[in-house]
Design a protein around this motif. Structure first.
Motif, PDB file in Angstrom:
ATOM      1  N   ALA A 187     -45.884 -19.708  66.476  1.00  0.00           N
ATOM      2  CA  ALA A 187     -46.937 -19.836  65.469  1.00  0.00           C
ATOM      3  C   ALA A 187     -46.377 -20.258  64.115  1.00  0.00           C
ATOM      4  O   ALA A 187     -47.114 -20.809  63.288  1.00  0.00           O
ATOM      5  N   GLY A 188     -45.099 -20.010  63.895  1.00  0.00           N
ATOM      6  CA  GLY A 188     -44.476 -20.403  62.639  1.00  0.00           C
ATOM      7  C   GLY A 188     -43.756 -21.736  62.705  1.00  0.00           C
ATOM      8  O   GLY A 188     -43.129 -22.148  61.717  1.00  0.00           O
ATOM      9  N   ILE A 189     -43.840 -22.410  63.850  1.00  0.00           N
ATOM     10  CA  ILE A 189     -43.201 -23.716  64.038  1.00  0.00           C
ATOM     11  C   ILE A 189     -44.295 -24.771  64.009  1.00  0.00           C
ATOM     12  O   ILE A 189     -45.281 -24.681  64.728  1.00  0.00           O
ATOM     13  N   GLU A 190     -44.130 -25.799  63.198  1.00  0.00           N
ATOM     14  CA  GLU A 190     -45.186 -26.798  63.034  1.00  0.00           C
ATOM     15  C   GLU A 190     -45.240 -27.807  64.164  1.00  0.00           C
ATOM     16  O   GLU A 190     -46.240 -28.516  64.316  1.00  0.00           O
ATOM     17  N   ASN A 191     -44.188 -27.906  64.941  1.00  0.00           N
ATOM     18  CA  ASN A 191     -44.131 -28.879  66.041  1.00  0.00           C
ATOM     19  C   ASN A 191     -44.313 -28.175  67.386  1.00  0.00           C
ATOM     20  O   ASN A 191     -44.271 -26.937  67.453  1.00  0.00           O
ATOM     21  N   PRO A 192     -44.517 -28.909  68.464  1.00  0.00           N
ATOM     22  CA  PRO A 192     -44.584 -28.279  69.788  1.00  0.00           C
ATOM     23  C   PRO A 192     -43.312 -27.487  70.071  1.00  0.00           C
ATOM     24  O   PRO A 192     -42.239 -27.782  69.527  1.00  0.00           O
ATOM     25  N   ALA A 193     -43.416 -26.478  70.928  1.00  0.00           N
ATOM     26  CA  ALA A 193     -42.268 -25.616  71.206  1.00  0.00           C
ATOM     27  C   ALA A 193     -42.344 -25.088  72.636  1.00  0.00           C
ATOM     28  O   ALA A 193     -43.424 -24.810  73.148  1.00  0.00           O
ATOM     29  N   TYR A 194     -41.157 -24.976  73.241  1.00  0.00           N
ATOM     30  CA  TYR A 194     -41.038 -24.416  74.583  1.00  0.00           C
ATOM     31  C   TYR A 194     -40.342 -23.065  74.519  1.00  0.00           C
ATOM     32  O   TYR A 194     -39.335 -22.908  73.825  1.00  0.00           O
ATOM     33  N   ALA A 195     -40.856 -22.102  75.259  1.00  0.00           N
ATOM     34  CA  ALA A 195     -40.130 -20.874  75.562  1.00  0.00           C
ATOM     35  C   ALA A 195     -39.628 -21.007  76.990  1.00  0.00           C
ATOM     36  O   ALA A 195     -40.413 -21.279  77.907  1.00  0.00           O
ATOM     37  N   ILE A 196     -38.312 -20.844  77.182  1.00  0.00           N
ATOM     38  CA  ILE A 196     -37.730 -21.034  78.520  1.00  0.00           C
ATOM     39  C   ILE A 196     -36.818 -19.867  78.869  1.00  0.00           C
ATOM     40  O   ILE A 196     -36.116 -19.331  78.015  1.00  0.00           O
ATOM     41  N   ASP A 197     -36.837 -19.475  80.133  1.00  0.00           N
ATOM     42  CA  ASP A 197     -35.922 -18.430  80.571  1.00  0.00           C
ATOM     43  C   ASP A 197     -34.619 -19.067  81.054  1.00  0.00           C
ATOM     44  O   ASP A 197     -34.432 -20.279  80.986  1.00  0.00           O
ATOM     45  N   ASP A 198     -33.704 -18.218  81.543  1.00  0.00           N
ATOM     46  CA  ASP A 198     -32.371 -18.711  81.893  1.00  0.00           C
ATOM     47  C   ASP A 198     -32.336 -19.522  83.178  1.00  0.00           C
ATOM     48  O   ASP A 198     -31.293 -20.108  83.513  1.00  0.00           O
ATOM     49  N   GLY A 207     -37.059 -40.736  76.315  1.00  0.00           N
ATOM     50  CA  GLY A 207     -38.236 -40.214  75.635  1.00  0.00           C
ATOM     51  C   GLY A 207     -39.198 -39.447  76.522  1.00  0.00           C
ATOM     52  O   GLY A 207     -40.151 -38.836  76.019  1.00  0.00           O
ATOM     53  N   THR A 208     -38.981 -39.462  77.832  1.00  0.00           N
ATOM     54  CA  THR A 208     -39.837 -38.731  78.759  1.00  0.00           C
ATOM     55  C   THR A 208     -39.307 -37.315  78.946  1.00  0.00           C
ATOM     56  O   THR A 208     -38.126 -37.119  79.230  1.00  0.00           O
ATOM     57  N   VAL A 209     -40.190 -36.335  78.780  1.00  0.00           N
ATOM     58  CA  VAL A 209     -39.802 -34.924  78.843  1.00  0.00           C
ATOM     59  C   VAL A 209     -40.399 -34.284  80.090  1.00  0.00           C
ATOM     60  O   VAL A 209     -41.591 -34.442  80.369  1.00  0.00           O
ATOM     61  N   ASP A 210     -39.552 -33.575  80.859  1.00  0.00           N
ATOM     62  CA  ASP A 210     -40.083 -32.772  81.951  1.00  0.00           C
ATOM     63  C   ASP A 210     -39.271 -31.491  82.065  1.00  0.00           C
ATOM     64  O   ASP A 210     -38.131 -31.410  81.617  1.00  0.00           O
ATOM     65  N   VAL A 211     -39.889 -30.489  82.648  1.00  0.00           N
ATOM     66  CA  VAL A 211     -39.280 -29.165  82.770  1.00  0.00           C
ATOM     67  C   VAL A 211     -38.806 -28.969  84.203  1.00  0.00           C
ATOM     68  O   VAL A 211     -39.533 -29.241  85.160  1.00  0.00           O
ATOM     69  N   VAL A 212     -37.568 -28.499  84.328  1.00  0.00           N
ATOM     70  CA  VAL A 212     -36.959 -28.190  85.625  1.00  0.00           C
ATOM     71  C   VAL A 212     -36.765 -26.684  85.670  1.00  0.00           C
ATOM     72  O   VAL A 212     -36.055 -26.124  84.829  1.00  0.00           O
ATOM     73  N   SER A 213     -37.391 -26.016  86.610  1.00  0.00           N
ATOM     74  CA  SER A 213     -37.371 -24.549  86.539  1.00  0.00           C
ATOM     75  C   SER A 213     -37.441 -23.893  87.907  1.00  0.00           C
ATOM     76  O   SER A 213     -38.186 -24.329  88.789  1.00  0.00           O
ATOM     77  N   GLU A 214     -36.661 -22.831  88.050  1.00  0.00           N
ATOM     78  CA  GLU A 214     -36.817 -21.887  89.149  1.00  0.00           C
ATOM     79  C   GLU A 214     -37.194 -20.516  88.578  1.00  0.00           C
ATOM     80  O   GLU A 214     -37.089 -19.502  89.256  1.00  0.00           O
ATOM     81  N   GLY A 215     -37.623 -20.531  87.323  1.00  0.00           N
ATOM     82  CA  GLY A 215     -38.009 -19.300  86.645  1.00  0.00           C
ATOM     83  C   GLY A 215     -39.371 -19.456  86.011  1.00  0.00           C
ATOM     84  O   GLY A 215     -40.316 -19.906  86.649  1.00  0.00           O
ATOM     85  N   HIS A 216     -39.480 -19.126  84.706  1.00  0.00           N
ATOM     86  CA  HIS A 216     -40.768 -19.271  84.030  1.00  0.00           C
ATOM     87  C   HIS A 216     -40.561 -19.768  82.609  1.00  0.00           C
ATOM     88  O   HIS A 216     -39.506 -19.598  82.004  1.00  0.00           O
ATOM     89  N   TRP A 217     -41.588 -20.390  82.094  1.00  0.00           N
ATOM     90  CA  TRP A 217     -41.543 -21.034  80.788  1.00  0.00           C
ATOM     91  C   TRP A 217     -42.964 -21.239  80.289  1.00  0.00           C
ATOM     92  O   TRP A 217     -43.927 -21.083  81.025  1.00  0.00           O
ATOM     93  N   ARG A 218     -43.068 -21.641  79.016  1.00  0.00           N
ATOM     94  CA  ARG A 218     -44.383 -21.926  78.441  1.00  0.00           C
ATOM     95  C   ARG A 218     -44.244 -22.960  77.335  1.00  0.00           C
ATOM     96  O   ARG A 218     -43.273 -22.914  76.563  1.00  0.00           O
ATOM     97  N   LEU A 219     -45.182 -23.862  77.273  1.00  0.00           N
ATOM     98  CA  LEU A 219     -45.252 -24.841  76.188  1.00  0.00           C
ATOM     99  C   LEU A 219     -46.305 -24.391  75.188  1.00  0.00           C
ATOM    100  O   LEU A 219     -47.457 -24.149  75.549  1.00  0.00           O
ATOM    101  N   PHE A 220     -45.925 -24.289  73.925  1.00  0.00           N
ATOM    102  CA  PHE A 220     -46.842 -23.994  72.839  1.00  0.00           C
ATOM    103  C   PHE A 220     -47.108 -25.301  72.091  1.00  0.00           C
ATOM    104  O   PHE A 220     -46.183 -25.896  71.526  1.00  0.00           O
ATOM    105  N   SER A 221     -48.346 -25.772  72.117  1.00  0.00           N
ATOM    106  CA  SER A 221     -48.695 -26.996  71.419  1.00  0.00           C
ATOM    107  C   SER A 221     -48.899 -26.707  69.938  1.00  0.00           C
ATOM    108  O   SER A 221     -49.352 -25.625  69.556  1.00  0.00           O
ATOM    109  N   SER A 222     -48.535 -27.684  69.097  1.00  0.00           N
ATOM    110  CA  SER A 222     -48.675 -27.490  67.657  1.00  0.00           C
ATOM    111  C   SER A 222     -50.147 -27.622  67.240  1.00  0.00           C
ATOM    112  O   SER A 222     -50.961 -28.144  67.981  1.00  0.00           O
TER     113      SER A 222
END
Length: 222
Positions: A187-198, A207-222
């Motif tokens: 909420a204090g970051i003006e740009n998009p942000a990801y929370a990612i686990d280990d 320039g193309t972004v994708d998430v590779v995961s065997e855990g959990h994560w979340r994208l927070f849109s600005s």
């Protein structure tokens, strides 16, 4: 530059497969330089921690993956030896393995050393970040992650990507890294942000972004 931005290194087969795809060849055929610098700026950093990272004795797999060759690029040394020596080392490597620690300290020395200025020309090089080594590529890290104080007093980093990263989500040793904490941070970051686990990484290719995961994560849109 191709980016693999991890929370805790190459922790699982999915992240390792993503790394091989970015390299375009097997790890055993790839030359690597590891950058331990960020560890020295963190309050919990130590010479022993740097050794564990370099020698592959840590819990964050990076240097122990079976590289064709592995060298150490210490950014604090570069200004004293001249660009004509170290720039060829960087240009000739396939991958830069960047340790965790303090993102602002790492950012400072990337700029002071000249590595930050070189990055745009490294079109075929793969950057594998670990925690702070990933966060340094973002626009901001947020006040929660400010430890070492840069001369600017800002939490801004390199801005190679347009999103920020909250690493080590829900880590058992970090009770302050819950999803609720990440949401407050975002909420204090003006740009998009990801929370990612280990068990998660963010891959950036042309320039193309994708998430590779065997855990959990979340994208927070600005």
């Amino acid at each position: 530059m191709r980016l693999l931005l991890t929370s805790a290194g190459v922790k699982n087969p999915s992240i390792q497969n993503a790394l091989v795809e970015l390299l375009g060849k097997p790890i055993a055929d790839s030359n690597a330089l590891c950058i331990p610098t960020a560890g020295y700026g963190h309050p919990q950093g130590s010479p022993a921690g740097a050794w564990r990272f370099i020698s592959g004795q840590s819990s964050t797999p990076m240097c122990e993956l079976g590289w064709k060759s592995l060298g150490v690029l210490e950014l604090t040394a570069l200004p004293s030896i001249g660009e004509e020596r170290w720039i060829p080392w960087v240009r000739e490597t396939d991958v830069l393995l960047v340790n965790g620690g303090d993102a602002l300290y790492l950012c400072h020395w990337m700029r002071q050393s000249g590595l930050a200025d070189l990055l745009p020309s490294l079109r075929e090089t793969v950057w594998v970040g670990l925690s702070a080594g990933s966060m340094v590529m973002t626009p901001r890290i947020g006040d929660d992650f400010v430890g070492w104080k840069p001369p600017t007093g800002s939490d801004s980093t390199l801005g190679i990507v347009d999103f920020s990263i909250f690493p080590h989500l829900d880590h058992e040793l970090l009770p302050e890294n819950t999803m609720a904490d990440a949401e407050r941070w975002a909420a204090g970051i003006e740009n998009p942000a990801y929370a990612i686990d280990d068990e998660t990484a963010i891959r950036v290719t042309d320039g193309t972004v994708d998430v590779v995961s065997e855990g959990h994560w979340r994208l927070f849109s600005s």
